[in-house]
Design a protein around this motif. Structure first.
Motif, PDB file in Angstrom:
ATOM      1  N   ASP A 198      35.382  27.095  37.061  1.00 32.33           N
ATOM      2  CA  ASP A 198      34.659  26.437  35.961  1.00 32.33           C
ATOM      3  C   ASP A 198      35.656  25.666  35.089  1.00 32.33           C
ATOM      4  O   ASP A 198      35.380  24.547  34.654  1.00 32.33           O
ATOM      5  CB  ASP A 198      33.901  27.466  35.114  1.00 32.33           C
ATOM      6  CG  ASP A 198      32.600  27.890  35.770  1.00 32.33           C
ATOM      7  OD1 ASP A 198      32.241  27.305  36.810  1.00 32.33           O
ATOM      8  OD2 ASP A 198      31.941  28.810  35.248  1.00 32.33           O
ATOM      9  N   ILE A 209      36.295  35.248  48.251  1.00 34.66           N
ATOM     10  CA  ILE A 209      37.098  36.241  47.511  1.00 34.66           C
ATOM     11  C   ILE A 209      37.333  35.799  46.072  1.00 34.66           C
ATOM     12  O   ILE A 209      37.444  34.604  45.792  1.00 34.66           O
ATOM     13  CB  ILE A 209      38.444  36.506  48.247  1.00 34.66           C
ATOM     14  CG1 ILE A 209      39.053  37.839  47.821  1.00 34.66           C
ATOM     15  CG2 ILE A 209      39.433  35.374  48.054  1.00 34.66           C
ATOM     16  CD1 ILE A 209      40.020  38.419  48.827  1.00 34.66           C
ATOM     17  N   GLU A 219      29.418  31.268  45.510  1.00 33.03           N
ATOM     18  CA  GLU A 219      28.280  32.141  45.781  1.00 33.03           C
ATOM     19  C   GLU A 219      27.048  31.355  46.237  1.00 33.03           C
ATOM     20  O   GLU A 219      26.306  31.802  47.107  1.00 33.03           O
ATOM     21  CB  GLU A 219      27.934  32.877  44.492  1.00 33.03           C
ATOM     22  CG  GLU A 219      27.629  34.341  44.648  1.00 33.03           C
ATOM     23  CD  GLU A 219      27.472  34.953  43.274  1.00 33.03           C
ATOM     24  OE1 GLU A 219      26.379  34.861  42.730  1.00 33.03           O
ATOM     25  OE2 GLU A 219      28.477  35.494  42.756  1.00 33.03           O
ATOM     26  N   THR A 241      39.639  29.840  36.263  1.00 32.23           N
ATOM     27  CA  THR A 241      38.449  29.873  37.112  1.00 32.23           C
ATOM     28  C   THR A 241      38.170  28.459  37.615  1.00 32.23           C
ATOM     29  O   THR A 241      38.718  27.483  37.102  1.00 32.23           O
ATOM     30  CB  THR A 241      37.219  30.316  36.307  1.00 32.23           C
ATOM     31  OG1 THR A 241      37.001  29.336  35.280  1.00 32.23           O
ATOM     32  CG2 THR A 241      37.410  31.686  35.689  1.00 32.23           C
ATOM     33  N   GLY A 243      34.925  29.776  44.912  1.00 25.12           N
ATOM     34  CA  GLY A 243      35.327  30.521  46.107  1.00 25.12           C
ATOM     35  C   GLY A 243      34.759  31.926  46.155  1.00 25.12           C
ATOM     36  O   GLY A 243      35.114  32.726  47.032  1.00 25.12           O
ATOM     37  N   GLY A 267      41.964  33.550  46.103  1.00 26.73           N
ATOM     38  CA  GLY A 267      40.731  32.914  45.628  1.00 26.73           C
ATOM     39  C   GLY A 267      40.822  31.395  45.706  1.00 26.73           C
ATOM     40  O   GLY A 267      39.874  30.713  46.109  1.00 26.73           O
ATOM     41  N   ASP A 272      44.503  35.841  42.959  1.00 31.24           N
ATOM     42  CA  ASP A 272      44.043  34.533  42.492  1.00 31.24           C
ATOM     43  C   ASP A 272      44.407  33.424  43.483  1.00 31.24           C
ATOM     44  O   ASP A 272      43.601  32.521  43.723  1.00 31.24           O
ATOM     45  CB  ASP A 272      44.622  34.228  41.107  1.00 31.24           C
ATOM     46  CG  ASP A 272      43.845  34.911  39.995  1.00 31.24           C
ATOM     47  OD1 ASP A 272      42.684  35.314  40.233  1.00 31.24           O
ATOM     48  OD2 ASP A 272      44.384  35.036  38.885  1.00 31.24           O
TER      49      ASP A 272
HETATM   50  N1  UDP Z   1      41.136  30.781  40.898  1.00 29.52           N
HETATM   51  C1  UDP Z   1      42.347  30.705  40.242  1.00 29.52           C
HETATM   52  N2  UDP Z   1      42.644  29.579  39.514  1.00 29.52           N
HETATM   53  C2  UDP Z   1      41.779  28.541  39.387  1.00 29.52           C
HETATM   54  C3  UDP Z   1      40.535  28.630  40.035  1.00 29.52           C
HETATM   55  C4  UDP Z   1      40.237  29.756  40.788  1.00 29.52           C
HETATM   56  O1  UDP Z   1      43.152  31.618  40.305  1.00 29.52           O
HETATM   57  O2  UDP Z   1      42.118  27.540  38.721  1.00 29.52           O
HETATM   58  C5  UDP Z   1      40.843  31.936  41.754  1.00 29.52           C
HETATM   59  C6  UDP Z   1      40.312  33.150  40.993  1.00 29.52           C
HETATM   60  O3  UDP Z   1      40.838  34.301  41.578  1.00 29.52           O
HETATM   61  C7  UDP Z   1      38.821  33.062  41.249  1.00 29.52           C
HETATM   62  C8  UDP Z   1      38.767  32.531  42.661  1.00 29.52           C
HETATM   63  O4  UDP Z   1      39.852  31.592  42.715  1.00 29.52           O
HETATM   64  O5  UDP Z   1      38.216  34.319  41.167  1.00 29.52           O
HETATM   65  C9  UDP Z   1      37.484  31.847  43.060  1.00 29.52           C
HETATM   66  O6  UDP Z   1      37.028  30.994  42.059  1.00 29.52           O
HETATM   67  P1  UDP Z   1      35.759  31.336  41.133  1.00 29.52           P
HETATM   68  O7  UDP Z   1      35.652  32.801  40.929  1.00 29.52           O
HETATM   69  O8  UDP Z   1      35.836  30.472  39.925  1.00 29.52           O
HETATM   70  O9  UDP Z   1      34.588  30.848  42.075  1.00 29.52           O
HETATM   71  P2  UDP Z   1      32.993  30.851  41.834  1.00 29.52           P
HETATM   72  O10 UDP Z   1      32.647  31.970  40.904  1.00 29.52           O
HETATM   73  O11 UDP Z   1      32.663  29.520  41.231  1.00 29.52           O
HETATM   74  O12 UDP Z   1      32.447  30.981  43.217  1.00 29.52           O
END
Ligand code: UDP
Length: 235
Positions: free
Chosen positions: A140, A54, A12, A138, A50, A74, A71
């Motif tokens: 994180d 998405i 974001e 995630t 990401g 993502g 996922d």
């Molecule tokens: N994701 C996942 N496994 C992981 C990390 C990310 O499946 O180990 C997918 C999950 O769908 C997540 C998306 O990748 O919503 C994007 O990552 P995230 O939402 O953590 O991104 P941020 O909020 O940091 O932009």
């Protein structure tokens, strides 16, 4: 002084005002902040989210796309962001290597921890993309995992806010910023620093987490030098 650090940028944050896509001016700013660290002898790993492209949960919301597929979509989004960050770092004159948790040999190296450590020792910035490589996690958690694997002294969560509050500062005028908090406090329902999986992993590995505003110029270097006035520390 901190020798090795892992910085997590949410997807974001890369989107800027648009809320979607990648703002190259933001990439450029991030690269400048990272360069300050490298120029001061700090070894830097980056995990990128990401969410600007998405998120699995959102993609799967109406049941047409399965959660696991959402996922993976993502995770692919984090690779797109990772390629962009790698470019911006090189544009700033740094050496960078993209490592993906999902094999994509034409785009980046496979994640190999020993190789990542070697890059860091040589002063290269390693961008870890693809999250953990597993659905239901995630970025994180990927950040906490990679920070632990590369034996980072610190995990910096670079966000749009300047720290952790006792309640949502957007909803409550009397929300108070917490300078330091324990892992157990960070797991409390009202405090959303990171998801519970990532906090639990950080707790287990004794990895301090610093939450800071990424748009505060020079803040990353200040944190590395021990000035925690413009952030919150979970330890
Ligand atoms: N994701 C996942 N496994 C992981 C990390 C990310 O499946 O180990 C997918 C999950 O769908 C997540 C998306 O990748 O919503 C994007 O990552 P995230 O939402 O953590 O991104 P941020 O909020 O940091 O932009």
């Amino acid at each position: 002084m901190t020798k090795r650090v892992l910085v997590k940028f949410s997807g974001e944050a890369l989107a800027g005002e648009e809320g979607y896509g990648i703002d190259t001016q933001i990439l450029n700013f991030i690269a400048g902040e990272i360069k300050d660290l490298v120029d001061n002898g700090v070894e830097v790993g980056i995990v990128v989210g990401g969410g600007n492209i998405i998120r699995g949960v959102t993609a799967a919301a109406d049941g047409i796309i399965k959660r696991t597929s959402g996922d993976y979509m993502g995770m692919l989004a984090t690779v797109i962001n990772g390629v962009a960050i790698q470019e911006a770092l090189e544009h700033a004159g740094l050496e960078a290597r993209l490592q993906s948790a999902i094999d994509m040999q034409e785009i980046g190296e496979a994640f190999i921890v020993r190789r990542a450590r070697r890059h860091l020792e040589k002063g290269r910035v390693v961008v870890f993309a693809g999250g953990t490589g597993n659905p239901y996690f995630t970025t994180d958690t990927a950040a906490t995992l990679r920070a632990s694997e590369i034996e980072s002294d610190l995990l910096i969560k670079a966000t749009k806010v300047d720290g952790v509050y006792d309640k949502d500062p957007n909803k409550f005028d009397d929300a108070v910023k917490l300078d330091t908090l324990s892992y157990d406090q960070a797991l409390a329902d009202n405090i959303k620093v990171m998801d519970d999986t990532s906090i639990a992993l950080a707790k287990e590995n004794g990895l301090p987490i610093v939450v800071c505003n990424m748009f505060e110029k020079g803040n990353l270097l200040r944190i590395i030098k021990g000035d925690m006035s413009l952030c919150s520390v979970v330890k």
